[in-house]
Design an enzyme around this catalytic site. Sequence first.
Site, short mmCIF file in Angstrom:
data_model
loop_
_atom_site.label_atom_id
_atom_site.label_comp_id
_atom_site.label_asym_id
_atom_site.label_seq_id
_atom_site.Cartn_x
_atom_site.Cartn_y
_atom_site.Cartn_z
N LYS A 93 0.86 -1.19 0.00
CA LYS A 93 0.00 0.00 0.00
C LYS A 93 0.89 1.23 0.00
CE LYS A 93 -4.43 1.18 0.35
NZ LYS A 93 -5.55 0.51 -0.31
N GLY A 187 -20.38 7.39 4.32
CA GLY A 187 -19.49 7.74 3.21
C GLY A 187 -20.07 7.30 1.87
N VAL A 188 -20.52 8.30 1.10
CA VAL A 188 -21.08 7.97 -0.22
C VAL A 188 -20.14 8.51 -1.30
CG1 VAL A 188 -23.52 7.44 0.10
CG2 VAL A 188 -22.76 9.81 0.28
N GLY A 189 -18.89 8.09 -1.19
CA GLY A 189 -17.88 8.46 -2.19
C GLY A 189 -17.97 7.49 -3.36
N VAL A 191 -17.10 4.25 -3.83
CA VAL A 191 -17.70 2.93 -3.59
C VAL A 191 -19.08 3.07 -2.93
CG1 VAL A 191 -17.43 0.68 -2.52
CG2 VAL A 191 -15.41 1.91 -3.31
P1 NAD Z 1 -13.76 8.08 -1.60
O1 NAD Z 1 -12.76 9.07 -1.13
O2 NAD Z 1 -14.29 8.21 -2.99
O3 NAD Z 1 -15.01 8.02 -0.62
C1 NAD Z 1 -14.92 8.18 0.77
C2 NAD Z 1 -16.11 9.05 1.19
O4 NAD Z 1 -16.18 9.07 2.60
C3 NAD Z 1 -15.99 10.49 0.72
O5 NAD Z 1 -17.19 10.89 0.10
C4 NAD Z 1 -15.73 11.27 2.01
O6 NAD Z 1 -16.25 12.59 1.95
C5 NAD Z 1 -16.47 10.41 3.01
N1 NAD Z 1 -16.04 10.55 4.40
C6 NAD Z 1 -14.79 10.74 4.90
N2 NAD Z 1 -14.83 10.79 6.24
C7 NAD Z 1 -16.12 10.61 6.59
C8 NAD Z 1 -16.80 10.54 7.84
N3 NAD Z 1 -16.17 10.67 9.00
N4 NAD Z 1 -18.13 10.33 7.83
C9 NAD Z 1 -18.80 10.18 6.67
N5 NAD Z 1 -18.22 10.26 5.46
C10 NAD Z 1 -16.90 10.47 5.43
O7 NAD Z 1 -13.09 6.65 -1.40
P2 NAD Z 1 -13.56 5.23 -1.95
O8 NAD Z 1 -12.70 4.83 -3.07
O9 NAD Z 1 -15.04 5.22 -2.10
O10 NAD Z 1 -13.16 4.30 -0.73
C11 NAD Z 1 -13.91 4.28 0.47
C12 NAD Z 1 -13.29 3.26 1.42
O11 NAD Z 1 -13.29 1.97 0.79
C13 NAD Z 1 -11.82 3.52 1.79
O12 NAD Z 1 -11.59 3.08 3.09
C14 NAD Z 1 -11.05 2.65 0.81
O13 NAD Z 1 -9.78 2.31 1.31
C15 NAD Z 1 -11.96 1.45 0.74
N6 NAD Z 1 -11.83 0.66 -0.49
C16 NAD Z 1 -12.00 1.23 -1.70
C17 NAD Z 1 -11.91 0.46 -2.85
C18 NAD Z 1 -12.12 1.05 -4.21
O14 NAD Z 1 -12.33 0.27 -5.17
N7 NAD Z 1 -12.08 2.36 -4.37
C19 NAD Z 1 -11.63 -0.91 -2.75
C20 NAD Z 1 -11.48 -1.48 -1.49
C21 NAD Z 1 -11.58 -0.67 -0.37
#
Ligand code: NAD
Length: 360
Positions: A93, A187-189, A191
């Site tokens: 990582k 968290g509605v980013g 994923v």
């Molecule tokens: P992202 O940055 O697109 O989404 C994260 C979201 O969480 C953002 O919208 C952010 O504003 C929100 N957030 C941050 N702190 C918060 C809080 N305290 N309360 C509520 N919302 C909050 O990231 P992502 O790619 O969607 O990944 C999300 C998680 O999933 C991470 O932990 C990442 O390591 C894990 N993950 C992602 C993938 C992938 O394919 N992208 C794969 C495996 C694991």
Amino acid sequence: MKKQKISIKLDKKIFNLMPEFDNHLLVFHLQDDESKLDSYVAIHRINGSLPSFGATRLLDYSSNEEAIRDALKLSKLMSYKSAMAGLPYGGAKAVIIRPKGDFSREKLLESYARGLNELKGKFITGTDVGLTVSDLVHMKQYTKYLVGYLANPEKATALGISKSLDIALDYVYKDTEYSRHSFSIQGVGKVGFELLKILIDGGARDIYVADIDKKKIKEIVKEYPFIKVVNTNIIHKQEVDVYCPCALSGALNTKTIKELKCKIVVGSANNQLECASSCEDLHKRGIVYCPDYIANSGGLISIINEYRYGKLKNIQLTKNIKNIAIILKKVLLESKKKMVSPFVISESMGLSIIKKNSSK
Ligand code: NAD
């Protein structure tokens, strides 16, 4: 540009003091004053001549120590993720500390990409929190050690979570119909939003969401007016069947576990458990925790697919993602039989696979 300082020395004396170290094989410090690059690449395990995989995170860290710890914890988790997904690759990582003050994102990422070349292909990376596919496209000009342009890892991750969710709903309720269940998403980013769409497409309407990004929340409510929005500090306390942590690490800690009102936890965030005892706390409360690195392995599976075949093989991908459900079911049944938490079972299964791979 000043020459990048790339430290590839592993100072065991320093790292050994960190519980997250777990005998990491390599830790690189990539630094460049001009672009303000300050980054760590942690490689937990290497299997023979194969590269180790793990996405890169760009985040505000309060100190370098916090960044190193995050990289170490995440890279160890990647080894378990890979092992439980049946993949032969070691876990790794990278974290980039978001520079304070003004900085050029292009220069920062160019510098990071050039730094990756120095690792000679031991590490292959993609996007995690804080990075997007357009960042990858930019970095691709400077390094070949990247994956995730063709595949859509976020979609694959969300799909894997939904397969895990189906197993958990069946295990707890014997009812996998989303319209008869309630959900909360932290968290509605990238994923979290994909998962939300899967739930809605599957008929779910009783859904709570929270995100620190108010703009995102506004867009979601505009598109889906039936969604209930709550503050980020109470999302875990909602009275729902399923809680989905899809933000950052540590969502399940001593405080939040006591306040949960759900029966199932399944989400995308890596390292959801704050500490080793958190899984037992959940188990004692009768909450079924789907181990994060099993449920969220769809993204890794999809980028490995891209790496191996150079193009998308959707049939293979769908088959591999369905496998997540088979593994999770095995873990849950074993957990019931042995009366220990699913996470303990998963750790033991993962460790024996990692040991077997490393001894080849
Ligand atoms: P992202 O940055 O697109 O989404 C994260 C979201 O969480 C953002 O919208 C952010 O504003 C929100 N957030 C941050 N702190 C918060 C809080 N305290 N309360 C509520 N919302 C909050 O990231 P992502 O790619 O969607 O990944 C999300 C998680 O999933 C991470 O932990 C990442 O390591 C894990 N993950 C992602 C993938 C992938 O394919 N992208 C794969 C495996 C694991």
